[in-house]
Design an enzyme around this catalytic site. Structure first.
Site, mmCIF file in Angstrom:
data_model
loop_
_atom_site.group_PDB
_atom_site.id
_atom_site.type_symbol
_atom_site.label_atom_id
_atom_site.label_comp_id
_atom_site.label_asym_id
_atom_site.label_seq_id
_atom_site.Cartn_x
_atom_site.Cartn_y
_atom_site.Cartn_z
ATOM 1 C CG ASP A 49 0.945 -5.322 -10.792
ATOM 2 O OD1 ASP A 49 1.107 -5.942 -9.809
ATOM 3 O OD2 ASP A 49 0.167 -5.586 -11.760
ATOM 4 C CD GLU B 247 5.775 0.910 -3.922
ATOM 5 O OE1 GLU B 247 5.296 0.187 -5.033
ATOM 6 O OE2 GLU B 247 5.751 2.173 -3.661
ATOM 7 N N GLY B 248 5.075 -4.272 -0.703
ATOM 8 C CA GLY B 248 5.036 -5.996 -0.850
ATOM 9 C C GLY B 248 6.181 -6.538 -0.336
HETATM 10 C C1 LIG Z 1 9.535 2.980 5.240
HETATM 11 C C2 LIG Z 1 8.453 2.568 4.950
HETATM 12 C C3 LIG Z 1 7.559 3.168 4.040
HETATM 13 C C4 LIG Z 1 6.324 2.944 3.513
HETATM 14 N N1 LIG Z 1 5.697 3.552 2.744
HETATM 15 C C5 LIG Z 1 4.456 3.296 2.795
HETATM 16 C C6 LIG Z 1 3.260 4.041 1.939
HETATM 17 O O1 LIG Z 1 3.680 5.088 1.318
HETATM 18 N N2 LIG Z 1 1.917 3.753 1.778
HETATM 19 C C7 LIG Z 1 1.654 2.510 2.343
HETATM 20 O O2 LIG Z 1 0.330 2.145 2.510
HETATM 21 N N3 LIG Z 1 2.664 1.682 2.975
HETATM 22 C C8 LIG Z 1 3.787 1.971 3.253
HETATM 23 N N4 LIG Z 1 4.646 1.080 3.913
HETATM 24 C C9 LIG Z 1 4.072 -0.149 4.507
HETATM 25 C C10 LIG Z 1 4.487 -1.253 4.026
HETATM 26 O O3 LIG Z 1 4.126 -1.504 2.614
HETATM 27 C C11 LIG Z 1 4.225 -2.585 4.986
HETATM 28 O O4 LIG Z 1 5.045 -2.226 5.996
HETATM 29 C C12 LIG Z 1 4.447 -3.888 4.244
HETATM 30 O O5 LIG Z 1 3.427 -4.058 3.319
HETATM 31 C C13 LIG Z 1 4.236 -4.998 5.376
HETATM 32 O O6 LIG Z 1 3.131 -4.803 6.169
HETATM 33 P P1 LIG Z 1 3.430 -4.884 7.606
HETATM 34 O O7 LIG Z 1 4.719 -4.027 8.104
HETATM 35 O O8 LIG Z 1 2.142 -4.752 8.433
HETATM 36 O O9 LIG Z 1 3.855 -6.391 7.795
HETATM 37 P P2 LIG Z 1 3.177 -7.976 8.137
HETATM 38 O O10 LIG Z 1 2.026 -7.971 6.981
HETATM 39 O O11 LIG Z 1 2.410 -7.945 9.575
HETATM 40 O O12 LIG Z 1 4.364 -8.951 7.774
HETATM 41 C C14 LIG Z 1 4.959 -9.328 8.915
HETATM 42 C C15 LIG Z 1 5.873 -10.552 8.603
HETATM 43 O O13 LIG Z 1 4.874 -11.733 7.958
HETATM 44 C C16 LIG Z 1 5.062 -12.094 6.732
HETATM 45 N N5 LIG Z 1 3.758 -12.279 6.041
HETATM 46 C C17 LIG Z 1 2.681 -11.708 6.176
HETATM 47 N N6 LIG Z 1 1.535 -12.411 5.483
HETATM 48 C C18 LIG Z 1 2.292 -13.539 4.703
HETATM 49 C C19 LIG Z 1 1.865 -14.570 3.913
HETATM 50 N N7 LIG Z 1 0.566 -14.730 3.498
HETATM 51 N N8 LIG Z 1 2.719 -15.331 3.580
HETATM 52 C C20 LIG Z 1 4.011 -15.260 4.002
HETATM 53 N N9 LIG Z 1 4.461 -14.531 4.798
HETATM 54 C C21 LIG Z 1 3.534 -13.264 5.280
HETATM 55 C C22 LIG Z 1 5.538 -10.692 5.991
HETATM 56 O O14 LIG Z 1 6.248 -10.998 4.687
HETATM 57 C C23 LIG Z 1 6.461 -10.151 6.934
HETATM 58 O O15 LIG Z 1 7.653 -10.958 6.843
HETATM 59 C C24 LIG Z 1 6.061 1.585 4.214
HETATM 60 C C25 LIG Z 1 6.678 0.922 4.950
HETATM 61 C C26 LIG Z 1 8.066 1.149 5.511
HETATM 62 C C27 LIG Z 1 8.831 0.582 6.314
#
Ligand SMILES: Cc1cc2nc3c(=O)[nH]c(=O)nc-3n(C[C@H](O)[C@H](O)[C@H](O)COP(=O)(O)OP(=O)(O)OC[C@H]3O[C@@H](n4cnc5c(N)ncnc54)[C@H](O)[C@@H]3O)c2cc1C
Length: 380
Positions: A240, A363-364
């Protein structure tokens, strides 16, 4: 709402702006090209008290309010979104979980070192098959005597490899879903813990993003953060707040896009006058300026609520959603205003373009922010 910063907050803004201009701007190109972690910059930020701005003085921090911390991320990101996110992750989700949920011993052991910059923090929640649906994580923690044995992996972890302390989430009770998740403080040299592949990213070069691998990793029971099953609550509570930091990062990128575009539009002449006097370009600047102002208001409103100790979840999501959307837009328009030059590495706007996009993802994602906002609306 009082839209003026206090004298102390103004001093913070000026100090960080001067620091970013003198210490970060000269290394920007190098950091982007070599994708090298800016260790010297982070060490200096520690000396200046910037690595623990909202942490109380008794725990080694600067003891300033949350808004001052957001000002610092905003100002750093105006010059370097990379340094902005390193600070944001270190403080919001690397240090705060221990400060807010740790035992007295854990707080004494870790928070002063994190707040002074002696230690760097990281946050390990995301997994290959659990991103937006973080509650579905698969990393397991099984208690054996006075240790937990962790097995599994994390992906996309900011500050990985450079951090000394990782807040790691693992399931202690898979049958319970998100209510079976527990948080752990994992030190970098813990046996069975290694940092895996470093991602080659579109932007944010200089900020490490890597895998974490746990193979029979032995974490002492005293490093459990909160009770068993409290992990998801800890993750969400800190995210948050983390989202206000990402909003401030996006705001800094959008401000930079506006500043570069305005000064270029004043200088660049076509058809016998500065391009900014062509209505098509002038309107782009006007839209960018209006959107930057909107993002600023939303970001500092959310920060102000947090500073006052009021609920800020919906406002944090709104600020993150809006600021990240307009940062990407502003960066795209900045490249357009610069014409062919905007597409080259001679000008900084292509970097803004690459750095901005991730603010809509980490972060979401923007979709998840919309879910959070609509849930608040339906429950109010
Ligand atoms: C440069 C970078 C740094 C990061 N740093 C950290 C970190 O320090 N710690 C950590 O824990 N994580 C970190 N992350 C991870 C980041 O938080 C996730 O990539 C992000 O939360 C999305 O998850 P995902 O990549 O698995 O995508 P997915 O969850 O697979 O999503 C793929 C697509 O589907 C959509 N989607 C998924 N579910 C729904 C829904 N219910 N309704 C509508 N649309 C949906 C998403 O919005 C997205 O467009 C980092 C990512 C990056 C790229």
């Amino acid at each position: 709402m009082n839209l003026r910063f206090t004298e102390e907050q103004e001093m913070m803004r000026k100090m960080v702006r001067d620091f970013a201009e003198s210490e970060i701007r000269p290394i920007l190109e190098d950091m982007d090209e070599k994708d090298e972690f800016p260790r010297a910059v982070i060490d200096k930020m520690g000396e200046l008290g910037l690595m623990g701005i909202p942490v109380p003085e008794e725990f080694g921090g600067a003891g300033m309010d949350f808004t001052s911390y957001i000002i610092a991320i905003n100002e750093l990101s105006r010059v370097s979104a990379t340094v902005g996110v390193i600070l944001s992750v270190h403080t919001s989700v690397g240090t705060n979980p221990i400060y807010y949920f740790g035992t007295e011993e854990q707080k004494k052991k870790y928070v002063p070192k994190l707040a002074s910059g002696q230690y760097l923090g990281a946050f390990g929640l995301t997994e290959p098959s659990a991103g937006s649906d973080a509650g579905g994580l698969k990393t397991r923690a099984v208690r054996k005597g006075d240790h937990y044995i962790l097995n599994g992996s994390k992906v996309f972890i900011t500050n990985a490899g450079e951090a000394d302390v990782y807040i790691v989430f693992a399931s202690t009770d898979p049958g319970e879903g998100s209510r079976g998740i527990t948080a752990f403080i994992v030190e970098k040299d813990t046996p069975g813990f290694v940092v895996g592949k470093k991602e080659k990213k579109m932007g944010l070069n200089g900020s490490n993003t890597s895998q974490l691998i746990f193979e029979d990793c032995r974490v002492p029971v005293e490093n459990r953060l909160g009770e068993e099953g409290m992990g998801f609550k800890i993750a969400m509570a800190n995210l948050d707040v983390g989202r206000i930091g990402i909003a401030a990062q996006a705001l800094g990128i959008a401000e930079a896009a506006l500043e570069y575009s305005t000064s270029y539009a004043k200088e660049r002449q076509q058809f016998g006058k500065p391009i900014g006097l062509q209505q098509g370009v002038g309107f782009k600047l006007a839209d960018m300026a209006t959107q930057v102002e909107g993002a600023k208001l939303l970001t500092y409103k959310a920060a102000n609520l947090k500073s006052l100790g009021k609920p800020c979840g919906k406002d944090a999501s709104m600020a993150k959603l809006f600021a990240s959307t307009i940062a990407t837009k502003a960066a795209i328009e900045a490249v357009q205003v610069h014409g062919g030059y905007g597409y080259t590495k001679e000008y900084p706007v292509e970097r803004l373009f690459r750095d901005a996009k991730v603010c809509e993802i980490y972060e979401g994602t923007s979709e998840i922010q919309r879910l959070v906002i609509s849930k608040h609306l339906m429950n109010s």
